[in-house]
Scaffold this active site. Structure first.
Site, short mmCIF file in Angstrom:
data_model
loop_
_atom_site.label_atom_id
_atom_site.label_comp_id
_atom_site.label_asym_id
_atom_site.label_seq_id
_atom_site.Cartn_x
_atom_site.Cartn_y
_atom_site.Cartn_z
N GLY A 155 0.82 -1.20 0.00
CA GLY A 155 0.00 0.00 0.00
C GLY A 155 0.85 1.25 0.00
N GLY B 87 0.60 5.65 0.92
CA GLY B 87 -0.13 6.79 1.44
C GLY B 87 0.50 8.09 0.99
N GLY B 88 0.18 9.18 1.71
CA GLY B 88 0.67 10.49 1.32
C GLY B 88 2.13 10.72 1.63
N ALA C 18 4.42 7.70 2.65
CA ALA C 18 5.25 6.50 2.58
C ALA C 18 4.54 5.38 1.84
CB ALA C 18 5.62 6.04 3.99
N VAL D 205 4.41 0.98 1.69
CA VAL D 205 4.71 -0.20 2.51
C VAL D 205 4.81 -1.42 1.60
CG1 VAL D 205 3.97 -1.66 4.41
CG2 VAL D 205 3.51 0.80 4.48
N LYS E 196 8.53 -0.10 5.41
CA LYS E 196 7.94 1.21 5.11
C LYS E 196 9.03 2.12 4.58
CE LYS E 196 4.95 4.66 7.27
NZ LYS E 196 4.22 4.99 8.50
N ASP F 82 -1.60 10.71 14.51
CA ASP F 82 -2.41 10.37 13.33
C ASP F 82 -3.25 9.11 13.58
OD1 ASP F 82 -3.38 10.79 10.75
OD2 ASP F 82 -1.89 9.46 9.86
#
Length: 368
Positions: free
Chosen positions: A21, A23-24, A26, A28, A43, A139
């Site tokens: 996956g 994200g904004g 990093a 993974v 990560k 977060d």
């Protein structure tokens, strides 16, 4: 700097297998430690983040030293970290199979109170260890709580993504705090962020408590505590509106606890995960009964009091004043003053929206 690794690439004793996956901030990957054949999650900080933040590499490595302090069965374990020859920053973590809480809620809907408390108390137990060392997650959201099954044990919680935890202890290196501020801009989730984070005020362990309170509400009701059509409405609700609870929840043992956990000011909240956990452990889940389509109790928005300056009226002066009944112009004066107060409130909201535009602009500039 090169891009992200591909399956088959090796570095630091690990071989990349597949992308899990992104994200904004990093990506993974699933990888294998070549020496032990152990499967891990790696990560990797996205290249544009590294390029956008001056001196991010040494700060990131110091940050990981902070995260290494957290050892708890309900927190993802960190194994290793480093920097590749091409400059990519990475950390190898425990690979967990399961679904995150966001996925489970979408698939199954609300949780029974007993299950919700089972999940939340585990998450708070892990978070309490971080708070004891003055580390703030910053977060927390349903997608950062992984649910796994271990043998006959169901819903074992793993708290994810402590990589942006903010060290706030007096003995911490300031550079650790600087890098978490930079990452926070890219990773923050407004639907679960405490008001002080959105207002760029001091952040502490109570900020995590606020997020966990919103997550508990969502598990119990099956809907997010903060719902809005635009990001600007989200910001406004987080800063000014107490959560609107269904009557069955507000009048249960969990009602006052949720109100305290999600208070708009840190002074009115539980100070840490440990305090929030202690309150929840006193609740008898069997005494709480869900009511379908129950009345929702919507509190009035709390507009902030204005500081008195020369020529600037305070909130009290903006409020409609009592008007003598015998004077005929009174109704008109009352209506005028009411409109003035409403105009002041509208102006305040517009200022908040403008600030939101600025924050979003900064985000897009640093990510392009």
């Amino acid at each position: 700097m090169t891009g992200l690794p591909k399956p088959g690439d090796e570095f630091g004793g690990y071989k990349i297998e597949k992308l899990l996956g992104q994200g904004g901030c990093a990506a993974v990957f699933q990888a294998e430690q070549t020496r032990t054949n152990r499967k891990v999650a790696i990560k990797i900080v996205l290249p544009h983040i590294i390029e956008a933040v001056a001196g991010v590499a040494p700060r990131f490595l110091r940050e990981i030293d902070v995260v290494k302090r957290i050892e708890h069965p309900n927190v993802i374990r960190l194994f290793d970290f480093g920097q590749t020859d091409s400059g990519l920053l990475w950390m190898a973590m425990e690979l967990v199979s399961g679904k995150d809480l966001q996925e489970v809620l979408r698939a199954e809907g609300r949780f029974e109170p007993e299950r919700a408390l089972h999940v939340m108390t585990q998450a708070l137990s892990g978070l309490a260890v971080a708070h004891d060392t003055q580390i703030v997650h910053r977060d927390l959201k349903p997608s950062n709580l992984m649910l796994t099954d271990q043998g006959v044990n169901r819903d074992i919680v793993k708290v994810l993504d402590f990589g942006i935890g903010k060290a706030i202890g007096a003995d911490e290196d300031k550079t650790v705090q600087e890098v978490t501020e930079a990452f926070g801009d890219a990773l923050g989730s407004p639907h679960y962020m405490a008001p002080e984070l959105l207002k760029r005020e001091a952040v502490g362990t109570a900020s995590d408590v606020y997020s966990m309170g919103l997550i508990l509400f969502e598990m119990l009701t099956g809907r997010p505590a903060v719902e809005a059509d635009t990001i600007f409405e989200v910001y406004a609700k987080q800063v000014y509106n107490d959560i609107a609870m269904p009557k069955w929840l507000a009048h249960s043992a969990l009602g006052p606890i949720l109100n305290k956990a999600t208070a708009k000011t840190t002074a009115d909240r539980y100070g840490s995960a440990k305090e929030f956990l202690a309150a929840l452990q006193k609740v008898d889940a069997g005494s709480i009964t869900y009511v379908e389509n129950d009345e929702v109790l919507t509190p009035e928005p709390k507009m902030p009091a204005r500081k008195s300056r020369a020529g600037v009226p305070t909130a009290e002066k903006l409020a409609p004043a009592p008007v003598p009944a015998k004077k005929s112009p009174a109704p008109r004066r009352k209506k005028t003053r009411k409109k003035k107060a409403q105009s002041q409130q509208t102006a305040l909201l517009l200022l908040l929206l403008a600030a939101s535009f600025i924050l979003l602009a900064i985000y897009f500039l640093t990510n392009t």
